[in-house]
Design an enzyme around this catalytic site. Sequence first.
Site, PDB file in Angstrom:
ATOM      1  N   LEU A 199       5.822   5.315 -33.569  1.00 10.26           N
ATOM      2  CA  LEU A 199       4.560   4.499 -33.606  1.00 10.26           C
ATOM      3  C   LEU A 199       3.362   5.244 -33.043  1.00 10.26           C
ATOM      4  O   LEU A 199       2.501   4.723 -32.743  1.00 10.26           O
ATOM      5  CB  LEU A 199       4.660   2.981 -33.015  1.00 10.26           C
ATOM      6  CG  LEU A 199       5.584   2.067 -33.778  1.00 10.26           C
ATOM      7  CD1 LEU A 199       5.703   0.776 -33.075  1.00 10.26           C
ATOM      8  CD2 LEU A 199       5.435   2.096 -35.208  1.00 10.26           C
ATOM      9  N   SER A 247       1.923   9.113 -28.470  1.00  4.18           N
ATOM     10  CA  SER A 247       1.139  10.204 -28.189  1.00  4.18           C
ATOM     11  C   SER A 247      -0.322  10.119 -28.426  1.00  4.18           C
ATOM     12  O   SER A 247      -1.150  10.703 -27.655  1.00  4.18           O
ATOM     13  CB  SER A 247       1.902  11.386 -28.432  1.00  4.18           C
ATOM     14  OG  SER A 247       2.079  11.441 -29.914  1.00  4.18           O
ATOM     15  N   THR A 277       4.438  15.058 -44.707  1.00  2.00           N
ATOM     16  CA  THR A 277       3.667  15.631 -45.764  1.00  2.00           C
ATOM     17  C   THR A 277       2.539  16.380 -45.044  1.00  2.00           C
ATOM     18  O   THR A 277       1.868  17.197 -45.624  1.00  2.00           O
ATOM     19  CB  THR A 277       3.246  14.583 -46.647  1.00  2.00           C
ATOM     20  OG1 THR A 277       2.762  13.553 -46.247  1.00  2.00           O
ATOM     21  CG2 THR A 277       4.416  14.316 -47.744  1.00  2.00           C
ATOM     22  N   ASP A 297      -1.184  11.470 -37.426  1.00  2.00           N
ATOM     23  CA  ASP A 297      -1.465  10.379 -36.336  1.00  2.00           C
ATOM     24  C   ASP A 297      -2.607  10.178 -35.605  1.00  2.00           C
ATOM     25  O   ASP A 297      -3.006   9.114 -35.325  1.00  2.00           O
ATOM     26  CB  ASP A 297      -0.253  10.925 -35.262  1.00  2.00           C
ATOM     27  CG  ASP A 297       1.359  10.754 -35.756  1.00  2.00           C
ATOM     28  OD1 ASP A 297       1.387  10.614 -36.871  1.00  2.00           O
ATOM     29  OD2 ASP A 297       2.046  11.335 -35.126  1.00  2.00           O
TER      30      ASP A 297
END
Length: 397
Positions: free
Chosen positions: A140, A143, A37, A187
Amino acid sequence: MTAAQDDAIRLFRSLTGSAPAGVWSAPGRANLIGEHTDYNEGFVLPFAIAQRTFAAVGPRDDERIRVASTFSDEQVEVALDELDGLFSGPAGEAVRSGAVAEWAAYPLGVAWAALAARPDARATGLDIAIASDVPVGAGLSSSAAIEGAAAGALSDLWSLDLSLIDMAKIGRRAENEAVGAPTGIMDQVASVMGRVDAATFLDCRTLETRSVDLGLAGEGLALLVIDTRVTHAHSTGGYGDRRAACERGAAALGVPMLRDLGTDDLERARRTLDDETFRRVRHIVTENQRVLDAVRTLDASGPRAIGDLLVASHASMRDDFEISVPELDAAVDASLAAGAIGARMTGGGFGGSAIALVERAAVDAVSRAVAAAFDAAGFRAPHLFTVEPSEGVRRDA
């Protein structure tokens, strides 16, 4: 001091013969709900995990930046004034051409993006030594942890005075343009803004954030990560295809982004789009709604009430977005059969990890059930461990 922090310091000493000026770290992240999203300017609810990437950093007496890591024997050194030429071309070209190793493009890309954001910065040369205990390829966001640790170090050592959202933006630009992975900003936000026992609700259009208490500790609950050990790579996998489908769907439906559609628009979408594009759109629209529902449910009723939303999210990713794999489905199904409150794959898909919300007292039993299901299916044994919602970017030494 964790083993990874100690490894970063020892690597720095082996490179330079001296101690670093400091050590900065940032965590990996798991996503509680809200997958794919982010680049549709929608809603996400990730959290930082305790596993972290550490950057031991110190100044040089020239204007060069050198990066080294415990996960590669290679060292990469570039002049600061060469960074723009390295990364300002087509997205990811430096990596594809072999001009720079992919792992090194993350911290070097952060340096490039930080200098672009602060063109008046008085940048000095640096040595950066990186070590991590964030599992790579497990979904997870190892980066984003590299990017966050590098951004924290550069903000301090180059006196950039970056805010947390500045660091997230710089990390995203590094990943999108330097590395060539077309990810959103979830992230990076999760990694830099984490808080203990909380998730970060992010509106990916406005970049407004709110910390949402999870209350896992008080409820006696744990989040079990099931790393399928099926590795993925956003820059080379099917991630870009899914993003392109979302863009096609939005254009066909006359909206800037899929964020601008609600569940009431799905019947029109069904009539307008081909079946595959419709299913991609339906996942995004319903997943956005599930994120909003999860935030309201956590606020009103706590973590035990979100299980059905997690399960519905996984089904949508499996059937509509088609980013699951048999190992992820087995992890979710076995967890639920063993009594998990909810479970879903997490991350970009095509491998990586699932998460299961379980009673803390049942972690071992659920773990055994998952391991047995993998063995029965002939899959490689998964790596199972619990994660705790944790603190974001910080200076450790």
